[in-house]
Design a protein around this motif. Sequence first.
Motif, PDB file in Angstrom:
ATOM      1  N   UNK A  45      34.949  13.476 -75.124  1.00  0.00           N
ATOM      2  CA  UNK A  45      35.237  14.788 -75.707  1.00  0.00           C
ATOM      3  C   UNK A  45      36.081  15.641 -74.753  1.00  0.00           C
ATOM      4  N   UNK A  46      35.730  15.628 -73.456  1.00  0.00           N
ATOM      5  CA  UNK A  46      36.485  16.406 -72.485  1.00  0.00           C
ATOM      6  C   UNK A  46      36.439  15.724 -71.125  1.00  0.00           C
ATOM      7  N   UNK A  47      37.401  16.055 -70.268  1.00  0.00           N
ATOM      8  CA  UNK A  47      37.565  15.384 -68.986  1.00  0.00           C
ATOM      9  C   UNK A  47      36.771  16.055 -67.872  1.00  0.00           C
ATOM     10  N   UNK A  48      36.478  15.263 -66.836  1.00  0.00           N
ATOM     11  CA  UNK A  48      35.901  15.835 -65.627  1.00  0.00           C
ATOM     12  C   UNK A  48      36.979  16.624 -64.889  1.00  0.00           C
ATOM     13  N   UNK A  49      36.581  17.709 -64.232  1.00  0.00           N
ATOM     14  CA  UNK A  49      37.556  18.537 -63.515  1.00  0.00           C
ATOM     15  C   UNK A  49      37.389  18.498 -62.003  1.00  0.00           C
ATOM     16  N   UNK A  50      36.175  18.223 -61.537  1.00  0.00           N
ATOM     17  CA  UNK A  50      35.960  18.285 -60.091  1.00  0.00           C
ATOM     18  C   UNK A  50      35.255  17.069 -59.507  1.00  0.00           C
ATOM     19  N   UNK A  51      34.501  16.360 -60.320  1.00  0.00           N
ATOM     20  CA  UNK A  51      33.717  15.227 -59.830  1.00  0.00           C
ATOM     21  C   UNK A  51      33.828  14.067 -60.816  1.00  0.00           C
ATOM     22  N   UNK A  52      33.995  12.834 -60.310  1.00  0.00           N
ATOM     23  CA  UNK A  52      34.078  11.683 -61.223  1.00  0.00           C
ATOM     24  C   UNK A  52      32.838  11.586 -62.108  1.00  0.00           C
ATOM     25  N   UNK A  53      33.053  11.236 -63.350  1.00  0.00           N
ATOM     26  CA  UNK A  53      31.936  11.113 -64.292  1.00  0.00           C
ATOM     27  C   UNK A  53      31.219   9.783 -64.103  1.00  0.00           C
ATOM     28  N   UNK A  54      29.928   9.821 -64.295  1.00  0.00           N
ATOM     29  CA  UNK A  54      29.115   8.603 -64.332  1.00  0.00           C
ATOM     30  C   UNK A  54      28.363   8.620 -65.653  1.00  0.00           C
ATOM     31  N   UNK A  55      28.590   7.613 -66.489  1.00  0.00           N
ATOM     32  CA  UNK A  55      27.986   7.546 -67.818  1.00  0.00           C
ATOM     33  C   UNK A  55      27.008   6.385 -67.855  1.00  0.00           C
ATOM     34  N   UNK A  56      25.805   6.658 -68.317  1.00  0.00           N
ATOM     35  CA  UNK A  56      24.789   5.610 -68.459  1.00  0.00           C
ATOM     36  C   UNK A  56      24.565   5.328 -69.940  1.00  0.00           C
ATOM     37  N   UNK A  57      24.668   4.048 -70.313  1.00  0.00           N
ATOM     38  CA  UNK A  57      24.345   3.620 -71.673  1.00  0.00           C
ATOM     39  C   UNK A  57      22.986   2.938 -71.649  1.00  0.00           C
ATOM     40  N   UNK A  58      22.075   3.401 -72.500  1.00  0.00           N
ATOM     41  CA  UNK A  58      20.728   2.839 -72.558  1.00  0.00           C
ATOM     42  C   UNK A  58      20.413   2.381 -73.984  1.00  0.00           C
ATOM     43  N   UNK A  59      19.263   1.716 -74.117  1.00  0.00           N
ATOM     44  CA  UNK A  59      18.838   1.199 -75.423  1.00  0.00           C
ATOM     45  C   UNK A  59      19.917   0.299 -76.032  1.00  0.00           C
ATOM     46  N   UNK A  60      20.488  -0.557 -75.181  1.00  0.00           N
ATOM     47  CA  UNK A  60      21.562  -1.461 -75.615  1.00  0.00           C
ATOM     48  C   UNK A  60      20.920  -2.719 -76.201  1.00  0.00           C
ATOM     49  N   UNK A  61      20.796  -2.740 -77.519  1.00  0.00           N
ATOM     50  CA  UNK A  61      20.190  -3.882 -78.199  1.00  0.00           C
ATOM     51  C   UNK A  61      21.274  -4.806 -78.741  1.00  0.00           C
ATOM     52  N   UNK A  62      21.027  -6.102 -78.618  1.00  0.00           N
ATOM     53  CA  UNK A  62      22.035  -7.090 -78.991  1.00  0.00           C
ATOM     54  C   UNK A  62      21.440  -8.137 -79.919  1.00  0.00           C
ATOM     55  N   UNK A  63      22.266  -8.640 -80.803  1.00  0.00           N
ATOM     56  CA  UNK A  63      21.873  -9.734 -81.692  1.00  0.00           C
ATOM     57  C   UNK A  63      22.703 -10.947 -81.289  1.00  0.00           C
ATOM     58  N   UNK A  64      22.033 -12.037 -80.945  1.00  0.00           N
ATOM     59  CA  UNK A  64      22.699 -13.228 -80.452  1.00  0.00           C
ATOM     60  C   UNK A  64      22.634 -14.346 -81.474  1.00  0.00           C
ATOM     61  N   UNK A  65      23.606 -15.210 -81.434  1.00  0.00           N
ATOM     62  CA  UNK A  65      23.532 -16.424 -82.229  1.00  0.00           C
ATOM     63  C   UNK A  65      22.385 -17.263 -81.675  1.00  0.00           C
ATOM     64  N   UNK A  66      21.493 -17.726 -82.533  1.00  0.00           N
ATOM     65  CA  UNK A  66      20.331 -18.473 -82.087  1.00  0.00           C
ATOM     66  C   UNK A  66      20.678 -19.765 -81.383  1.00  0.00           C
ATOM     67  N   UNK A  67      21.903 -20.282 -81.580  1.00  0.00           N
ATOM     68  CA  UNK A  67      22.299 -21.542 -80.963  1.00  0.00           C
ATOM     69  C   UNK A  67      23.185 -21.325 -79.741  1.00  0.00           C
ATOM     70  N   UNK A  68      23.240 -20.090 -79.219  1.00  0.00           N
ATOM     71  CA  UNK A  68      24.080 -19.797 -78.062  1.00  0.00           C
ATOM     72  C   UNK A  68      23.657 -20.674 -76.889  1.00  0.00           C
ATOM     73  N   UNK A  69      24.553 -21.501 -76.354  1.00  0.00           N
ATOM     74  CA  UNK A  69      24.163 -22.410 -75.268  1.00  0.00           C
ATOM     75  C   UNK A  69      23.984 -21.668 -73.956  1.00  0.00           C
ATOM     76  N   UNK A  70      23.298 -22.336 -73.018  1.00  0.00           N
ATOM     77  CA  UNK A  70      23.056 -21.679 -71.750  1.00  0.00           C
ATOM     78  C   UNK A  70      24.365 -21.462 -71.012  1.00  0.00           C
ATOM     79  N   UNK A  71      24.373 -20.408 -70.219  1.00  0.00           N
ATOM     80  CA  UNK A  71      25.571 -20.031 -69.494  1.00  0.00           C
ATOM     81  C   UNK A  71      25.572 -18.533 -69.265  1.00  0.00           C
ATOM     82  N   UNK A  72      26.667 -18.008 -68.714  1.00  0.00           N
ATOM     83  CA  UNK A  72      26.793 -16.582 -68.468  1.00  0.00           C
ATOM     84  C   UNK A  72      27.899 -16.011 -69.340  1.00  0.00           C
ATOM     85  N   UNK A  73      27.710 -14.791 -69.801  1.00  0.00           N
ATOM     86  CA  UNK A  73      28.643 -14.142 -70.717  1.00  0.00           C
ATOM     87  C   UNK A  73      29.000 -12.766 -70.161  1.00  0.00           C
ATOM     88  N   UNK A  74      30.291 -12.454 -70.158  1.00  0.00           N
ATOM     89  CA  UNK A  74      30.790 -11.257 -69.485  1.00  0.00           C
ATOM     90  C   UNK A  74      30.875 -10.055 -70.416  1.00  0.00           C
TER      91      UNK A  74
END
Length: 303
Positions: free
Chosen positions: A95-124
């Motif tokens: 909505x608006x920019x920081x003017x004096x200090x860098x912003x730090x934004x926290x996202x919480x309650x991040x719920x995800x739906x995965x494919x049930x057959x997702x193979x093991x590994x790491x995802x970025x």
Amino acid sequence: MKKFIISLAAVCALAVGAPVFAYAGTVVTAGERQVQAEDIIITESAPGAFKKDKNIYLKCDYVSFEDGITYEVVSGDAKVKDVSTDNGIIKISIRSESTSEPAVIRLSNVKMYLDGALPEGTYALELVTEESDQFKDNMFGETYDSEDNQFDTKSLVFDDDFLIVQGSSNMENASDNESALIEEVAVSAAEGNETGAYITDSGYVMVPLRFVAEGLNSSAIVAWDDETKTVNIMLGDRVTKFTLGLDTMTINGVDVPVSTPMEIKDDRAFLSLRDVGHAMGIDESKIYWDDETKTAYLNYKGE
């Protein structure tokens, strides 16, 4: 794509305008469907880098984010208009920019739906740098001036441990391609067959990619990217990509020539029998063509 392996402190020192992401990997067991990720922390590298009325888009392949993500501006005087989700995309509207200090934004309650057959590994978790109707007013889209900001966000690759899938519910050893391909698949190319397989004028037997991949193992994940006209197949630790019109396929990041490019027919993707076998890691001796019955066999076990 060039990869940068740098500390968060180094990013802050070098990158004016580029966001910094910090998160702990969320560990799940293969076969889980709905999970909640750790909080995602987004740190502005300098005040005003997050522009007013612009959006930040994040994605994680093979993951759908659910509605209900909450946000908090932990520091800085920037304001967030909204955080929304669209299938595999998180959209953060400034909505608006920081003017004096860098912003730090926290996202919480991040719920995800995965494919049930997702193979093991790491995802970025990745930053979307595309400018399109889907990603309107993208802060880091094609209008982003990387020279003025001394950093090319299009080269940024985040740590690949946003989501960590462990174990396997459908394969004895998901990292072993030999044991992953446990089923024999027969594909008829005779006239009027149900799968749509066909023989080209050049004599190539073209078989349907999804039918073959899922037939070899039910854990195979087949995804179509309409924008790039690319088919992505994940089977065990093998990731293969095919793009319409290209005379190469990509196996775990390595370009490999194909006999004939992938074709689209009746909204289905087809590749030659030998190329599909190679892509799926099948030994040449286990690929068999019965010319009398016009039937192709992959992972052939014999009569």
